[in-house]
Design a protein around this motif. Structure first.
Motif, mmCIF file in Angstrom:
data_model
loop_
_atom_site.group_PDB
_atom_site.id
_atom_site.type_symbol
_atom_site.label_atom_id
_atom_site.label_comp_id
_atom_site.label_asym_id
_atom_site.label_seq_id
_atom_site.Cartn_x
_atom_site.Cartn_y
_atom_site.Cartn_z
ATOM 1 N N LEU A 12 0.886 -1.158 0.000
ATOM 2 C CA LEU A 12 0.000 0.000 0.000
ATOM 3 C C LEU A 12 0.922 1.206 0.000
ATOM 4 C CD1 LEU A 12 -2.694 1.525 0.384
ATOM 5 C CD2 LEU A 12 -2.411 1.170 2.842
ATOM 6 N N ILE A 13 0.833 2.020 -1.046
ATOM 7 C CA ILE A 13 1.749 3.151 -1.207
ATOM 8 C C ILE A 13 0.987 4.448 -0.981
ATOM 9 C CG2 ILE A 13 3.227 4.342 -2.881
ATOM 10 C CD1 ILE A 13 3.210 1.190 -4.035
ATOM 11 N N GLU A 14 1.538 5.321 -0.142
ATOM 12 C CA GLU A 14 0.936 6.613 0.156
ATOM 13 C C GLU A 14 1.938 7.708 -0.174
ATOM 14 O OE1 GLU A 14 -1.245 6.637 4.077
ATOM 15 O OE2 GLU A 14 -0.232 4.689 4.229
ATOM 16 N N ASN A 16 2.116 12.090 -0.620
ATOM 17 C CA ASN A 16 1.457 13.390 -0.647
ATOM 18 C C ASN A 16 2.083 14.175 -1.789
ATOM 19 O OD1 ASN A 16 1.273 16.489 0.334
ATOM 20 N ND2 ASN A 16 -0.514 15.299 0.955
ATOM 21 N N GLY A 108 -5.401 3.353 -8.024
ATOM 22 C CA GLY A 108 -4.982 4.508 -7.252
ATOM 23 C C GLY A 108 -6.148 5.434 -6.979
ATOM 24 N N TYR A 111 -6.832 12.377 -3.670
ATOM 25 C CA TYR A 111 -7.813 13.080 -2.839
ATOM 26 C C TYR A 111 -7.669 14.595 -2.996
ATOM 27 C CZ TYR A 111 -8.474 8.492 -0.888
ATOM 28 O OH TYR A 111 -8.729 7.154 -0.750
ATOM 29 N N VAL A 145 -6.636 3.731 6.175
ATOM 30 C CA VAL A 145 -5.860 4.947 5.898
ATOM 31 C C VAL A 145 -6.823 6.125 5.931
ATOM 32 C CG1 VAL A 145 -4.475 6.142 4.147
ATOM 33 C CG2 VAL A 145 -4.248 3.659 4.432
ATOM 34 N N PRO A 147 -6.822 9.573 4.419
ATOM 35 C CA PRO A 147 -6.095 10.435 3.488
ATOM 36 C C PRO A 147 -6.261 11.930 3.793
ATOM 37 C CG PRO A 147 -7.396 8.800 2.327
ATOM 38 C CD PRO A 147 -7.850 8.801 3.748
ATOM 39 N N ASP A 151 -3.258 13.687 -1.107
ATOM 40 C CA ASP A 151 -2.653 12.366 -0.948
ATOM 41 C C ASP A 151 -3.018 11.501 -2.145
ATOM 42 O OD1 ASP A 151 -1.381 12.798 1.438
ATOM 43 O OD2 ASP A 151 -2.732 11.563 2.654
ATOM 44 N N ILE A 153 -2.960 7.337 -3.010
ATOM 45 C CA ILE A 153 -2.687 5.990 -2.532
ATOM 46 C C ILE A 153 -2.740 5.040 -3.726
ATOM 47 C CG2 ILE A 153 -3.495 6.388 -0.166
ATOM 48 C CD1 ILE A 153 -6.038 4.887 -0.912
ATOM 49 N N PHE A 155 -2.453 0.728 -4.740
ATOM 50 C CA PHE A 155 -2.591 -0.588 -4.143
ATOM 51 C C PHE A 155 -2.893 -1.607 -5.239
ATOM 52 C CE2 PHE A 155 -6.502 1.822 -3.985
ATOM 53 C CZ PHE A 155 -7.460 0.973 -4.498
ATOM 54 N N HIS A 161 -11.640 -3.109 -0.903
ATOM 55 C CA HIS A 161 -11.548 -1.857 -0.147
ATOM 56 C C HIS A 161 -12.920 -1.197 -0.041
ATOM 57 C CE1 HIS A 161 -10.685 -1.130 -4.391
ATOM 58 N NE2 HIS A 161 -11.205 0.084 -4.243
#
Length: 197
Positions: A12-14, A16, A108, A111, A145, A147, A151, A153, A155, A161
């Motif tokens: 899981l990649i976050e 900003n 992806g 936000y 998460v 956000p 951000d 994300i 996955f 989800h």
């Protein structure tokens, strides 16, 4: 001595993103036809949002992030493309159904403002379960998460989800998309060509 290996990890990649986007996302969303995913969660019917002129800068930045993540995490020897993209609106108290994305490798979400949480669920394959007294990366059934504005994300698309209930006084807006590598994928009798031949 004990050795622990996180086998078959699902990243899981976050990220900003430092970007100044001067758009009225609510106004843009309302220009598109949309359908209800749930009574308070809607998505645009147009699945090519990222290629609209208003999102040209954002697309460029997202493609740069995808390239960087591919080099550092996914390590595929292919260029990646966003195959589908859409806007979502989740009203106050709204949430989505649990779902995953088909015909895609990675997904992806970007936000536009601080957002209600998104929760990822582990696909249960064991038949015996007892709740652990402490959740870790090795035993968690769910990963949530919350956000923040701008951000992104990323996955694996097969992960189930859910957009959790939006407790903010205003609607939550996001840009969701799916990603595939371009070219001949697979091995021997299990190959497929994505994109131009």
């Amino acid at each position: 001595m004990m050795k622990i290996t996180p086998m078959f990890c699902k990243p899981l990649i976050e990220v900003n993103i430092d970007i100044d986007i001067n758009i009225d996302i609510e106004k843009i969303f309302l220009k598109f036809k949309h359908e209800a995913h749930t009574p308070f969660c809607k998505l645009t019917l147009d699945m090519n949002i990222i290629n609209k002129p208003k999102f040209k800068r954002l697309k460029k930045v997202l493609n740069k992030v995808l390239k960087d993540v591919n080099e550092k995490v996914w390590k595929l020897d292919r260029e990646l493309i966003m195959t589908t993209s859409w806007l979502t609106q989740t009203s106050t108290t709204g949430e989505s159904k649990p779902h995953s994305h088909l015909n895609s490798m990675f997904s992806g979400v970007f936000y536009f403002q601080d957002s209600s949480p998104i929760t990822f669920s582990h696909p249960r394959t064991n038949t015996i379960y007892h709740p652990p007294y402490e959740n870790t990366v090795y035993n968690s059934e769910r990963w949530t998460v919350s956000p923040k504005k701008h951000d992104l994300i990323l996955f694996p698309s097969e992960i189930i989800h859910t957009i959790e209930a939006n407790n903010n006084p205003q609607s939550r807006y996001s840009l969701a998309f799916n990603v595939l590598p371009i070219g001949v994928l697979g091995y021997k009798d299990s190959t497929i060509t994505i994109g131009e031949i």
